[in-house]
Design an enzyme around this catalytic site. Structure first.
Site, PDB file in Angstrom:
ATOM      1  N   LEU A   1       7.820  46.155  -0.901  1.00 26.21           N
ATOM      2  CA  LEU A   1       7.799  44.927  -0.106  1.00 26.21           C
ATOM      3  C   LEU A   1       8.848  44.992   1.000  1.00 26.21           C
ATOM      4  O   LEU A   1       9.893  45.570   0.816  1.00 26.21           O
ATOM      5  CB  LEU A   1       8.081  43.736  -1.021  1.00 26.21           C
ATOM      6  CG  LEU A   1       7.152  43.628  -2.218  1.00 26.21           C
ATOM      7  CD1 LEU A   1       7.529  42.425  -3.064  1.00 26.21           C
ATOM      8  CD2 LEU A   1       5.684  43.518  -1.762  1.00 26.21           C
TER       9      LEU A   1
ATOM     10  N   ASN B   1      15.508  47.050  -4.035  1.00 30.45           N
ATOM     11  CA  ASN B   1      15.139  46.410  -2.763  1.00 30.45           C
ATOM     12  C   ASN B   1      16.113  45.283  -2.436  1.00 30.45           C
ATOM     13  O   ASN B   1      16.893  44.859  -3.289  1.00 30.45           O
ATOM     14  CB  ASN B   1      13.703  45.867  -2.863  1.00 30.45           C
ATOM     15  CG  ASN B   1      13.004  45.840  -1.508  1.00 30.45           C
ATOM     16  OD1 ASN B   1      13.644  45.937  -0.453  1.00 30.45           O
ATOM     17  ND2 ASN B   1      11.697  45.700  -1.533  1.00 30.45           N
ATOM     18  N   PHE B   2      16.058  44.828  -1.196  1.00 29.78           N
ATOM     19  CA  PHE B   2      16.805  43.657  -0.718  1.00 29.78           C
ATOM     20  C   PHE B   2      18.323  43.826  -0.810  1.00 29.78           C
ATOM     21  O   PHE B   2      19.040  42.860  -1.060  1.00 29.78           O
ATOM     22  CB  PHE B   2      16.345  42.382  -1.449  1.00 29.78           C
ATOM     23  CG  PHE B   2      14.861  42.149  -1.366  1.00 29.78           C
ATOM     24  CD1 PHE B   2      14.242  41.934  -0.143  1.00 29.78           C
ATOM     25  CD2 PHE B   2      14.064  42.185  -2.515  1.00 29.78           C
ATOM     26  CE1 PHE B   2      12.863  41.747  -0.061  1.00 29.78           C
ATOM     27  CE2 PHE B   2      12.681  41.993  -2.442  1.00 29.78           C
ATOM     28  CZ  PHE B   2      12.084  41.768  -1.207  1.00 29.78           C
ATOM     29  N   LEU B   3      18.805  45.050  -0.597  1.00 29.52           N
ATOM     30  CA  LEU B   3      20.251  45.250  -0.480  1.00 29.52           C
ATOM     31  C   LEU B   3      20.704  44.637   0.840  1.00 29.52           C
ATOM     32  O   LEU B   3      20.216  45.024   1.903  1.00 29.52           O
ATOM     33  CB  LEU B   3      20.585  46.747  -0.503  1.00 29.52           C
ATOM     34  CG  LEU B   3      22.022  47.121  -0.101  1.00 29.52           C
ATOM     35  CD1 LEU B   3      23.057  46.444  -0.980  1.00 29.52           C
ATOM     36  CD2 LEU B   3      22.203  48.631  -0.127  1.00 29.52           C
TER      37      LEU B   3
END
Ligand code: EN5
Length: 432
Positions: free
Chosen positions: A432, A134-136
């Site tokens: 998320l 996540n959060f790339l």
């Protein structure tokens, strides 16, 4: 067209793979490179220490200026530092998987990030440790310089060194090749603010006061489930059982809540991060029959259409006041579960209905009540909208509770794994 993904262990579009399972075998430890992936001149690898406030502020700033936007560039996700700390810090996480890229200049600005956490997944009948990516994020000023493949290769290498060879991730965009494509849905709680900000439109022929009336939430005690209260630590073992049982019976791919500690991390209420409620049986005190949770993920309003920039921007409770720095406070439906009363052993032999159909109806009735209570709690906490995708049993309640389809989709992916034939309602993993 997808030069990078063509080189990766992901299914090719239009090339069906008959068998479920990994695309390649685990790589022996000796064959995994021990040195970081090479990075362009002028940049260097770093770790982002989530326990260091200064570094968390840098990550928060990178994301709030450069992370995911809707297709019209009107809104951008605004993950808060407390939220990121929670999302990146489940028990047993590996700090080595919070990977940043900095400029080698004097300022050493953080210009890229990617993260992974370890999850135990069940996919159909197989349980497997996977990385959840996540959060790339890459700073907009160096997009097109092809940093994303470099970050993906580096996190893959580090994950492989830990003996994990599969990953799961989601994206708004379509790349090769999603195993499920889910639809976003939105349930307005503060319709006036949503219309003022351009998040939704006043339908033709509708007045604002009729719109407000349409989305009104009745939150007196007659509507509220008896025994509804915030989740407490003593409920965790029961809620863990409930959630695992629910996900197991209702979905084909989901995270396993493998310990009380993990369950506590993801579900214990944290103000401005995650909100969880249980229904305690009023006759058998202490017995939990249902629960639901949602998290706060605000979106920045990037531009205001149809409005005079000289006029002050709409003022709202949880928002700041400068014109292009105000937030939509969105609640995202997170995990939920209910322990359905087994259908009484009624004789259905002369009926059109099977036991399975009867149980589905009972479940739907219960979920409608439960999710209406979820809307009540989100409204009470001053959220502007409740969002979800049509995963798991969400599809059963959307119409009656006045959710409307958004213009966004959420694509679910595996890295180095194939699971054929999964529908959105088979997906029990919420990221998320
Ligand atoms: C990270 N692992 O497109 C992956 N959001 O519908 C993250 N639309 O908010 C992937 N365009 O429809 C994230 N309002 C992928 C999602 C990216 C963000 C995104 C969509 C989801 C969204 C809003 C605003 C649209 C603005 C114009 C939208 C309509 C709401 C309306 C309410 C009343 C009933 C009908 C619908």
């Amino acid at each position: 067209k997808h030069l990078f993904w063509d080189s990766q262990p992901v299914p090719k579009p239009d090339v069906p793979i008959k068998k479920d399972g990994p695309l390649h075998q685990d790589t022996p430890f000796e064959k995994i490179p021990k040195e970081p992936v090479e990075i362009p001149e002028g940049y260097e690898w770093c770790l982002v220490d989530i326990h260091n406030d200064k570094e968390m502020t840098e990550l928060y700033t990178l994301l709030s200026k450069n992370y995911v936007e809707d297709s019209d560039e009107l809104f951008r996700f605004h993950y808060t530092p407390e939220f990121l700390k929670w999302g990146l810090n489940p028990p047993g996480q590996n700090s080595n998987w919070h990977i940043g890229v900095r400029e080698k200049s004097k300022k050493r600005e953080l210009i890229g990030f990617i993260s992974g956490i370890e999850v135990e997944m069940r996919v159909k009948d197989i349980k497997k440790r996977m990385a959840e990516i996540n959060f790339l994020c890459i700073n907009k000023k160096i997009r097109k310089q092809r940093f994303a493949p470099i970050l993906i290769k580096e996190i893959t290498r580090r994950i492989n060194l830990s003996g994990i060879f599969q990953a799961v991730y989601t994206a708004g965009i379509q790349i090769p090749t999603p195993f499920a494509i889910c639809q976003y849905f939105h349930r307005p709680l503060n319709p006036k603010k949503l219309v003022d900000s351009g998040f939704s439109h006043l339908p033709p022929g509708m007045t604002m006061s009729r719109l407000i009336n349409k989305y009104k939430i009745i939150s007196d005690t007659s509507a509220q489930l008896p025994g509804l209260r915030p989740l407490e630590e003593r409920d965790i073992p029961q809620v863990r059982k409930l959630i695992n049982k629910y996900l197991n019976s209702r979905s084909k791919m989901h995270q396993v809540f493998s310990s009380d500690e993990l369950t506590k991390h993801w579900l214990m209420p944290k103000n401005n991060v995650v909100y969880s409620y249980v229904v305690e049986d009023v006759l058998k005190l202490g017995k939990i029959t249902d629960f639901f949770s949602f998290y706060l993920l605000p979106s920045t309003v990037l531009k205001l259409r149809n409005s005079d920039p000289s006029k002050p921007s709409p003022k709202n409770s949880k928002t700041s006041s400068s014109p292009l720095n105000y937030l939509i406070n969105s609640a995202y439906l997170f995990y939920y579960g209910t322990n359905p009363e087994p259908a009484a052993n009624t004789d259905l032999s002369n009926s059109e209905m099977t036991h399975k159909q009867m149980n589905e109806i009972k479940l739907k009735d219960r979920l409608l009540i439960l999710m209406y209570n979820c809307l009540m709690m989100a409204k009470r906490e001053n959220f502007d909208v409740l969002n979800c995708v049509n995963t798991l049993d969400n599809g059963m309640i959307l119409d009656q509770l006045r959710f409307g389809a958004g213009d966004g989709k959420l694509h679910y992916y595996f890295y180095n794994y194939v699971a054929n034939g999964l529908k959105p309602s088979d997906v029990g993993l919420t990221m998320l």
